[in-house]
Enzyme design. Structure first.
Site, PDB file in Angstrom:
ATOM      1  N   ARG A 189      19.150  10.835  35.319  1.00 60.36           N
ATOM      2  CA  ARG A 189      20.128  11.916  35.415  1.00 60.36           C
ATOM      3  C   ARG A 189      21.135  11.867  34.259  1.00 60.36           C
ATOM      4  O   ARG A 189      21.660  12.905  33.865  1.00 60.36           O
ATOM      5  CB  ARG A 189      20.858  11.857  36.758  1.00 60.36           C
ATOM      6  CG  ARG A 189      19.952  12.348  37.861  1.00 60.36           C
ATOM      7  CD  ARG A 189      20.622  12.430  39.199  1.00 60.36           C
ATOM      8  NE  ARG A 189      19.825  13.284  40.074  1.00 60.36           N
ATOM      9  CZ  ARG A 189      19.871  13.253  41.390  1.00 60.36           C
ATOM     10  NH1 ARG A 189      20.682  12.432  42.004  1.00 60.36           N
ATOM     11  NH2 ARG A 189      19.115  14.069  42.095  1.00 60.36           N
ATOM     12  N   GLY A 243      17.713  19.796  47.701  1.00 58.59           N
ATOM     13  CA  GLY A 243      18.226  20.875  48.555  1.00 58.59           C
ATOM     14  C   GLY A 243      18.420  22.188  47.812  1.00 58.59           C
ATOM     15  O   GLY A 243      18.112  23.259  48.355  1.00 58.59           O
ATOM     16  N   GLY A 283      11.720  16.440  47.246  1.00 61.02           N
ATOM     17  CA  GLY A 283      11.780  14.987  47.123  1.00 61.02           C
ATOM     18  C   GLY A 283      10.419  14.319  47.217  1.00 61.02           C
ATOM     19  O   GLY A 283      10.017  13.561  46.322  1.00 61.02           O
TER      20      GLY A 283
HETATM   21  P1  ADP Z   1       9.385  17.628  50.263  1.00 59.08           P
HETATM   22  O1  ADP Z   1      10.315  16.441  50.362  1.00 59.08           O
HETATM   23  O2  ADP Z   1       8.613  17.635  48.976  1.00 59.08           O
HETATM   24  O3  ADP Z   1      10.082  18.941  50.539  1.00 59.08           O
HETATM   25  P2  ADP Z   1       8.506  17.275  52.992  1.00 59.08           P
HETATM   26  O4  ADP Z   1       9.661  16.361  53.234  1.00 59.08           O
HETATM   27  O5  ADP Z   1       8.518  18.594  53.630  1.00 59.08           O
HETATM   28  O6  ADP Z   1       8.252  17.447  51.405  1.00 59.08           O
HETATM   29  O7  ADP Z   1       7.163  16.581  53.496  1.00 59.08           O
HETATM   30  C1  ADP Z   1       6.723  15.324  53.095  1.00 59.08           C
HETATM   31  C2  ADP Z   1       6.154  14.538  54.231  1.00 59.08           C
HETATM   32  O8  ADP Z   1       5.129  15.236  54.903  1.00 59.08           O
HETATM   33  C3  ADP Z   1       5.513  13.274  53.732  1.00 59.08           C
HETATM   34  O9  ADP Z   1       6.240  12.160  54.218  1.00 59.08           O
HETATM   35  C4  ADP Z   1       4.086  13.309  54.290  1.00 59.08           C
HETATM   36  O10 ADP Z   1       3.650  12.064  54.780  1.00 59.08           O
HETATM   37  C5  ADP Z   1       4.244  14.289  55.437  1.00 59.08           C
HETATM   38  N1  ADP Z   1       2.934  14.876  55.815  1.00 59.08           N
HETATM   39  C6  ADP Z   1       2.079  15.526  55.048  1.00 59.08           C
HETATM   40  N2  ADP Z   1       0.953  15.838  55.737  1.00 59.08           N
HETATM   41  C7  ADP Z   1       1.117  15.359  56.983  1.00 59.08           C
HETATM   42  C8  ADP Z   1       0.319  15.365  58.172  1.00 59.08           C
HETATM   43  N3  ADP Z   1      -0.885  15.915  58.197  1.00 59.08           N
HETATM   44  N4  ADP Z   1       0.826  14.774  59.286  1.00 59.08           N
HETATM   45  C9  ADP Z   1       2.047  14.195  59.255  1.00 59.08           C
HETATM   46  N5  ADP Z   1       2.849  14.168  58.176  1.00 59.08           N
HETATM   47  C10 ADP Z   1       2.393  14.747  57.050  1.00 59.08           C
HETATM   48 MG    MG Z   2      11.091  15.373  52.063  1.00 62.00          MG
END
Ligand code: ADP
Ligand code: MG
Length: 396
Positions: A36, A377, A354
């Site tokens: 950063r 966010g 994230g």
């Molecule tokens: P980001 O942080 O990129 O916005 P999210 O926080 O929405 O993404 O989602 C990430 C999480 O989703 C990961 O920890 C991953 O393990 C979980 N995930 C993905 N596919 C599945 C699944 N089929 N069942 C349970 N958890 C899942």
């Molecule tokens: Mg996340």
């Protein structure tokens, strides 16, 4: 997009108050990752070259309006000076006599970091008097912290309304990349939304189906969509109470001519554990004790084809439980394909979130994407179509 950039600013001899994101990871009181700090380099160099006095404003952690010594920005001074290759001064307060004296001592080209803006309650309250006190030390304002732009705080919003406001170089890059993905994209535009829960991404899905030509739904949230369509999801993570909502989104996609891709096949296991024995099943034909943990090979292949037939990709959320092998395979395969298309100039590929950034790092493709946002966010709120107060304040 109508925001002012530093190319339009008269910088010579001016005091530039620059909001940066220095909320860096620290270990034992030392900066453990200077990404950063490096991100702020182009803006600071531009200001120094133009003969401005660069006065940096930032928050660190959540001191909740009180002076918390462990949340001082002081440990940032040394690593920042190293990154910039010039000395960086520090003031123990961001307003008042300490800040004023430090600013008064500056020469054109100098760099000063002010103490954590969140040591004052006025910051998060977007307080006018606090913003006035900040503004007293500047002739112009630069916001280079897109990641803080979803918050209407004094250093991101009220201050921008008191001084002539400009987008910094990192902010400009981010806004241009986001505009090329959703604002004015080359079509067709494909979206990928994955991750664990539908419930955290309802606004995002509702916005995207009105903007995209195609949307692939993956990850845990795809289970809810499969369930809503009458498929058995066994022991999978599934928000069954959101089945109606999922059907609404499917309907909304239809009304907006957004083609939805739900999984054709899935990778299942009985346990969510690293190395758990995995099988491929057709979506809808899984056993009661099986959990869906990744997209199946056919689904991933169709997704890669859809990428090849698109000009733009916007991606948030992994397709599976990428933290555990072998359930990283769908996400990694899709990420590598997107990276290859982006590298050869066939696809504008933008991603953020994230866990998404962690998954792209795991796949080793972050550098090949057109743009990867680490704004968290703020990135998600932008994908939801919301106006970000810190960006709006730059576009008046
Ligand atoms: P980001 O942080 O990129 O916005 P999210 O926080 O929405 O993404 O989602 C990430 C999480 O989703 C990961 O920890 C991953 O393990 C979980 N995930 C993905 N596919 C599945 C699944 N089929 N069942 C349970 N958890 C899942
Ligand atoms: Mg996340």
């Amino acid at each position: 997009m109508g925001f002012r950039t530093l190319d339009q600013a008269d910088l010579s001899g001016k005091r530039a108050l620059v909001r940066v994101d220095f909320n860096v990871p620290m270990q034992d009181g030392a900066v453990s990752d200077d990404t950063r700090l490096r991100a702020a380099l182009p803006t600071i160099e531009k200001l120094r070259k133009g003969g401005a006095k660069t006065i940096l404003l930032a928050h660190f952690d959540r001191p909740k309006g009180k002076r918390v010594p462990e949340m001082s920005l002081k440990p940032v001074v040394e690593p920042l000076a190293r990154v910039l290759g010039v000395p960086v001064a520090f003031a123990e307060d961001c307003i008042g006599p300490k800040a004023r004296e430090a600013v008064n001592a500056m020469q054109p080209g100098d760099v000063l970091l002010l103490e954590n803006v969140r040591f004052h309650a006025g910051e998060e309250a977007n307080d006018r008097a606090f913003a006035d006190a900040l503004a007293a030390n500047g002739d112009l304002y630069v916001n280079d912290a897109f990641s803080a732009a979803h918050r209407a705080h004094a250093s991101t919003e009220a201050l921008a309304r008191r001084l002539q406001a400009y987008a910094g170089e990192q902010m400009r890059l981010e806004l241009e990349a986001l505009d090329s993905a959703l604002g004015n994209p080359q079509r067709p535009v494909l979206g990928i939304v994955g991750g664990s829960k539908v419930s955290t991404k309802l606004d995002l899905l509702r916005n995207l189906v009105t903007k995209l030509d195609k949307l692939a739904i993956g990850g845990g949230m795809a289970n809810t969509f499969l369930y809503a369509q009458g498929h058995d999801v066994g022991a999978s993570y599934c928000e069954k109470d959101l089945a109606d909502t999922a059907r609404d989104i499917i309907r909304l996609a239809g009304q907006n001519n957004c083609k939805l891709f739900l999984p054709l096949d899935v990778v299942v296991a009985e346990k969510m554990a690293p190395g758990a024995p995995a099988r491929v099943r057709d979506a809808g034909s899984i056993d009661d004790d099986e959990r869906i943990l990744d997209a199946g090979p056919e689904t991933v292949e169709r997704l890669c084809r859809a990428m090849s037939n698109s000009r733009t990709l916007i991606w948030n959320g992994p397709l599976g439980v990428f933290e555990m092998q072998p359930f990283d395979k769908g996400t990694v395969t899709a990420a590598k394909h997107a990276a290859e298309l982006a590298r050869s100039g066939k696809l504008v590929a933008v991603a953020g979130g994230g866990d998404t950034v962690a998954a792209l790092n795991l796949a080793g493709v972050t550098g090949d994407f057109t743009f990867v946002s680490t704004a968290g966010g703020a990135f998600l709120e932008w994908m939801e179509g919301k106006e970000l107060p810190g960006v709006a304040a730059l576009t008046r």
